[in-house]
Design an enzyme around this catalytic site. Structure first.
Site, PDB file in Angstrom:
ATOM      1  N   ARG A   9       0.958  -1.329  -0.152  1.00 34.57           N
ATOM      2  CA  ARG A   9      -0.239   0.022  -0.079  1.00 34.57           C
ATOM      3  C   ARG A   9       0.818   1.084  -0.077  1.00 34.57           C
ATOM      4  NH1 ARG A   9      -3.161  -3.126   3.699  1.00 34.57           N
ATOM      5  NH2 ARG A   9      -4.834  -4.064   2.601  1.00 34.57           N
ATOM      6  N   ARG A  69      -4.202  21.311 -14.541  1.00 28.89           N
ATOM      7  CA  ARG A  69      -2.792  20.290 -14.822  1.00 28.89           C
ATOM      8  C   ARG A  69      -2.966  19.746 -16.480  1.00 28.89           C
ATOM      9  NH1 ARG A  69       0.331  15.792 -11.258  1.00 28.89           N
ATOM     10  NH2 ARG A  69       1.667  14.989 -12.835  1.00 28.89           N
ATOM     11  N   ASN A 100      -0.722  18.863 -21.210  1.00 31.45           N
ATOM     12  CA  ASN A 100      -0.942  18.022 -22.264  1.00 31.45           C
ATOM     13  C   ASN A 100      -1.030  18.979 -23.600  1.00 31.45           C
ATOM     14  OD1 ASN A 100      -0.935  15.498 -20.759  1.00 31.45           O
ATOM     15  ND2 ASN A 100      -3.227  16.074 -20.216  1.00 31.45           N
ATOM     16  N   HIS A 113      -0.380  17.036 -26.872  1.00 30.43           N
ATOM     17  CA  HIS A 113      -0.169  15.569 -26.616  1.00 30.43           C
ATOM     18  C   HIS A 113      -1.552  15.028 -27.196  1.00 30.43           C
ATOM     19  CE1 HIS A 113       2.986  16.828 -24.007  1.00 30.43           C
ATOM     20  NE2 HIS A 113       3.202  15.370 -23.694  1.00 30.43           N
ATOM     21  N   HIS A 140      -0.228  11.719 -28.965  1.00 36.10           N
ATOM     22  CA  HIS A 140      -0.614  10.397 -28.658  1.00 36.10           C
ATOM     23  C   HIS A 140      -0.888   9.635 -29.827  1.00 36.10           C
ATOM     24  CE1 HIS A 140      -1.158  11.451 -24.240  1.00 36.10           C
ATOM     25  NE2 HIS A 140       0.049  11.228 -24.609  1.00 36.10           N
TER      26      HIS A 140
END
Ligand code: GLY
Length: 362
Positions: free
Chosen positions: A120, A241, A245, A248, A252
């Site tokens: 964990r 956030r 990207n 991106h 991708h």
């Protein structure tokens, strides 16, 4: 040595940026005061760096075990993770036992995922060896492995206890990989920091010559910019956030359609940023010469700025529709704004995306 603090309350940590590995042991001991044993994970390309890190850790009182995985994206899966879990079990690792990731993005994501999930959660120390890992993947706590149906489909947020960046390691990094990392640095300049962008424009030759002062500046500045974003939106929940990207969604698709390995990640991001800018122009969001400046800088760094003609638009669009940023099958992109910076834009017409691809392939 320059320190960038990532202020995340109880999960706060330091990124130490300097030249040379001396000091890694002391840094590790400060980040991990209670640890005795550590598992050092590296890949077959960075054996030398792994040995140096082990020596540094030993001098700070750590006993170390090592796991070297085959270099490359194909190692980033649950089978390799299981191999690392076995190693930790053999070591009788407990919650104080850190995983030390020495390598590029693959090692960092995989070892980080193992650290996030074993028992964990174990402490994680990142020692990135590529420019891309130094300025992006080792900072911010994203960890994960690939699933046959998609990259990074299995993952967890797990912030490291510290990040140790020795920019001297870049001296032996192949130039193509170095250029690939520069694409992410240009990205920070476009989305967050006109001064960094201008610094790169003024220092193309020094940067390509890996001038130590120029490189240390662009690495620590990139880490600071990424840390500022992660501090405000650690788990990519507010949309902030997501600006990281930029480029991106196209990237991708280029990586998936071209086959991983055809373009390095940063190469795909470079062409992806050019496409994102052209898309914003078509949508009337930006005008002027800023797009040309972005393309010129990427070209100066030897990065691709056009879509390969053999890539079929239908296949590229199919990947883009599956992108994690899309909701309800609508195409969403991070696009530049007239006032500077970028924002997430929803419901972009497919016809405009096709037009950008077509224009780029001419
Ligand atoms: N590389 C994008 C992020 O860390 O959020």
């Amino acid at each position: 040595m320059h320190t960038v603090r990532v202020d995340l309350g109880p999960r706060a940590y330091d990124i130490a940026v300097g030249i040379g590995s001396a000091g890694l042991g002391t840094f590790a001991r400060r980040c991990l005061p209670h640890a005795t044993a550590a598992l050092v994970v590296g890949d077959t390309n960075v054996e030398k760096h792994v040995q140096v890190a082990r020596g540094q850790l030993a001098s700070a009182g750590f006993t170390t075990e090592t796991s070297l995985i085959p270099a490359g994206e194909t190692s980033k899966n649950l089978f390799t993770a299981a191999f690392l879990y076995d190693k930790l079990a053999d070591m009788a690792a407990d919650r104080r036992t850190p995983v030390v990731a020495v390598g590029g993005g693959v090692v960092g994501d995989l070892a980080g995922f193992v650290a996030a999930t074993y028992n964990r959660g174990l402490p994680l120390l990142m020692v990135p060896t590529t420019l891309l890992a130094m300025v992006d993947s080792s900072v911010g706590g994203k960890t994960g492995v690939n699933h046959p149906k998609g990259k990074n489909l299995i993952g967890a947020f797990h912030q490291p206890a510290g990040v140790w960046i020795d920019t001297g390691m870049l001296d032996t990094l192949p130039m193509r990989e170095f250029r690939s990392g520069l694409a992410e640095v240009v990205k920070y300049g476009v989305i967050l920091d006109p001064e960094l962008f201008a610094f790169l424009e003024r220092n193309v030759l020094a940067v390509l010559a890996k001038d130590p002062i120029a490189v240390a500046h662009l690495v620590s500045r990139s880490c600071r910019l990424k840390a500022d974003v992660v501090e405000k939106d650690e788990r990519e929940e507010t949309g902030l956030r997501a600006i990281l990207n930029y480029g991106h969604t196209f990237a991708h698709a280029f990586e998936a359609v071209g086959g991983y390995g055809s373009w390095l990640h940063g190469e795909a991001v470079a062409a992806g940023m050019v496409c994102a800018w052209q898309l914003a122009e078509r949508l009337g969001r930006v005008s002027g010469d800023a797009g040309e400046r972005q393309t010129a800088l990427l070209r100066a760094f030897g990065l691709p700025t056009t879509v390969k003609p053999e890539w079929d638009a239908d296949s590229l669009l199919a990947v883009m529709r599956r992108d994690k940023k899309n909701q309800g099958g609508k195409l969403r992109f991070v696009l530049p704004m007239a006032a500077g910076g970028v924002e997430l834009v929803g419901d972009v017409p497919e016809s405009e995306v096709r037009a950008v691809i077509g224009q780029s392939q001419k």
